[in-house]
Enzyme design. Sequence first.
Site, short mmCIF file in Angstrom:
data_model
loop_
_atom_site.label_atom_id
_atom_site.label_comp_id
_atom_site.label_asym_id
_atom_site.label_seq_id
_atom_site.Cartn_x
_atom_site.Cartn_y
_atom_site.Cartn_z
N GLU A 68 -5.24 9.73 17.67
CA GLU A 68 -5.95 11.17 17.90
C GLU A 68 -6.84 11.45 16.60
OE1 GLU A 68 -2.83 10.15 18.77
OE2 GLU A 68 -3.24 10.48 20.80
N GLU A 113 -8.88 -0.83 6.24
CA GLU A 113 -7.70 -0.93 6.86
C GLU A 113 -7.97 -0.96 8.58
OE1 GLU A 113 -2.85 0.72 6.98
OE2 GLU A 113 -4.68 2.10 6.52
N SER A 129 4.45 -1.86 4.41
CA SER A 129 4.72 -3.18 4.64
C SER A 129 4.78 -4.05 3.69
CB SER A 129 3.57 -3.69 5.52
OG SER A 129 2.99 -2.70 6.21
N GLN A 142 0.79 -1.14 -0.04
CA GLN A 142 0.07 -0.05 0.06
C GLN A 142 0.89 1.07 -0.06
OE1 GLN A 142 -2.76 -0.13 3.10
NE2 GLN A 142 -3.41 1.71 3.23
N SER A 182 1.42 6.47 2.79
CA SER A 182 1.99 7.51 3.52
C SER A 182 3.34 8.11 2.83
CB SER A 182 2.27 6.86 4.88
OG SER A 182 1.21 6.62 5.51
#
Lengths: 381, 406
Positions: free
Chosen positions: B376, B231, B148, B112, B115
């Site tokens: 958060e 996810e 990953s 994936q 990020s």
Amino acid sequence: MTLTTPEPEPDLLYSAEEDALRAAVRALLADRCDPATVLAGLESGRPHDPGLWRALATEIGVTGLLVPEGLGGAGATAREAAVVLEELGRAMAPVPYLTSAILAVTALLGCETDRAEVADSLAALAEGRTLGALAVPLTTAPGDTGPAPVRADAAGRLTGRVTSVADVAGAGLLLVPAEGPGGPELHAVDATADGVRTEPVTPLDLTRPLGHLTLDAAAGRPLARGDRARAALDRALLTGAGLLASEQLGLADWCLTETVRYTGERTQFGRPVGSFQALKHRMAALWLDVASARAAARNSADALSGNDPEAPLAVAVAQSFCAPVAVRAAEECIQLHGGLGMTWEHPAHLYLKRAKADELALGTPGRHRETLAGLVDLAAP
Amino acid sequence: MTDAADLRRRTADLLAAHTPGTTDRLDFLRARFDAGLAWVHFPQGLGGLDAPRALQAVVDAELAAVDAPDNDPGRIGIGLGMAAPTILRYGTEEQKRRFLRPLWTGEEVWCQLFSEPGAGSDLAALATRAVRDADGNWLVDGQKVWTSSAHLARWAILVARTDPAVPKHRGLTYFVCDMTDPGVEVRPLRQITGEAEFNEVFLTGVRIPDAHRLGAVGDGWQVARTTLMNERVAIGGARTPREGGMIQVASTAWRDHPELRTHDLHQRLLKLWVDAEVARLTGERLRQQLSPTLNSVRAGGTPLGQPGPEGSGMKLAFARLAQQISGWEVEFRGEAGLTYDDWTLRRPEGVDFTGREAGYRYLRAKGNSIEGGTSEVLLNIVAERVLGLPPEPRTDKDIAWKDLPR
């Protein structure tokens, strides 16, 4: 079309019938039990709202859910009773449902139901004509069945004192665990009989009155003896504790919903206070607690609705989890309402008082964790 | 409509035609896929039978009983949990047929590419660029991080910026990226446990045919949200038995080491045990809501492959529990808690939250509240999308991405 699926897992959802039952109870409570009405009735000196009780019994017939149809009840299960308790907790309804329709009824169901004495009592409780109370301190946990504080002589005369009995003041039928000459017994006692005296206690939770019960050679009618009496009492306490989780869920859900609504409307610093991240995170954390409590409470009700041998584990998990969630929800509700939460006029304090009293009722979270330790082989040091 | 009896019959037919002991593992998995028994809630012809998701348990139980080979879900979690539901929802028929079967059998591992160093919680600010060439295909340049399985992967799901002149959420497009393209460079990223479970991925002039675009140009954010919600469910919603996972390790340690017990640790363990059991039931309840069975059919369920924001709640609970239990265990172990099993840089094939020793579990669990949405950010998601509280003030919402301060 029918689907047959393996059922290794409990059904944790609500069926269409349960949703319909909820809607009926909620509509009735919205009509007759709004917060202002509950607040007004608090200091009226009446132990509960008799009109509301009659409506629950006759208009929607929920007082006999746990009583089999052949005995004059609705023949439903703990799952449906749990839904009713959720709504009663949400509305903070001042009615003796947990004490009469759950604890007293379950204790009677543990006796020989083909005996006229037992069957007649069950029918009277199912119809809501009579209110029953199980004469144990409200703090008694399932498994806390040591020697009863009441002694029965060979003639069935009962003498002793039971403290902190919930809803005892309005009850007509007292179910009294006693120590007889040959061991434990469960007796029926008419509240109006000679030698029966109750003194009210000023309770923390004004919506669930308490009283001390004193018996002085009062006439008891034995319903069960020995292991049968012990098992009936234990099943009643287990059912009460397991379903109390649903009352705690309904209560917590009200506190969350009301707090989200209020903080979305209340403005300070030119914006709704609910837009501040510190408050948003607290409410989101509470939402997760309430969602988790719902799973635990449904699991407990589902386990109690059959003869699931895992019911004691499900009840211990639900009680030790849901009780602190209800307290936290009520405490957060007060804090996030600010000054308004500290007023008598706003109903938040009713929820805090009930939540805190419920934490002690039918076993504290710590007591239920002790039970759990034995059930899952995690022995103390 | 398929029911449990029908599935048992189909499973028996599969086993009769492909005896697990004598059939090649991959041949068996392909046959299982073709029989519609891979993921029964997927459509016919794509490894499923359009059956309720809950019925998968019937097939899995029958196959486990005869020790049939499985597809090693721990190794291909990204493909199963994130790529597959996204491809199913947004892919063309051709894409579904090309990708889903080898994804499920594990022949092709997925990763994936979301990020970036400058876009973590604020994923929509990502800077990796995809530019269209004259033939309508794409050239991609940028850097991704925390990937990953990138070192094992044949394919990646990728979000890249195709229009820098519009606000950040609107200029993104979703692709399937070929990890064997010469422009893809994978470097191990060592983490606090000592191992390199993740990677940095550098993309330099990577070619992506337009046929590997998922969803419309500019719709990348919408497609990515499907992936992200899946996810969270994948991370927080793995089905475990009672006393499974992290709490099993802790409970077993308690039973095996009476000499280490204290009253304080006992109280805390019982609380954690209850929390773990309730988290399990909450996940089970969420699954029952997503896949109605007949004894409790719900109207208005979420569409296939589309969990709601409630999954964020499960992921929050999972992270908190994993951290508390693993922390408890290090403390419980006394002197052994002062030791670590091995700091060697390793390249694990899958993530194993409960493997190795207490110190490893404690350190690895620290990532549980960061990866896949920080706790958060997830609390914000619950507050805004579940509870309907006002959104965070956003200064960058209506500004073209190219004009954002960086």
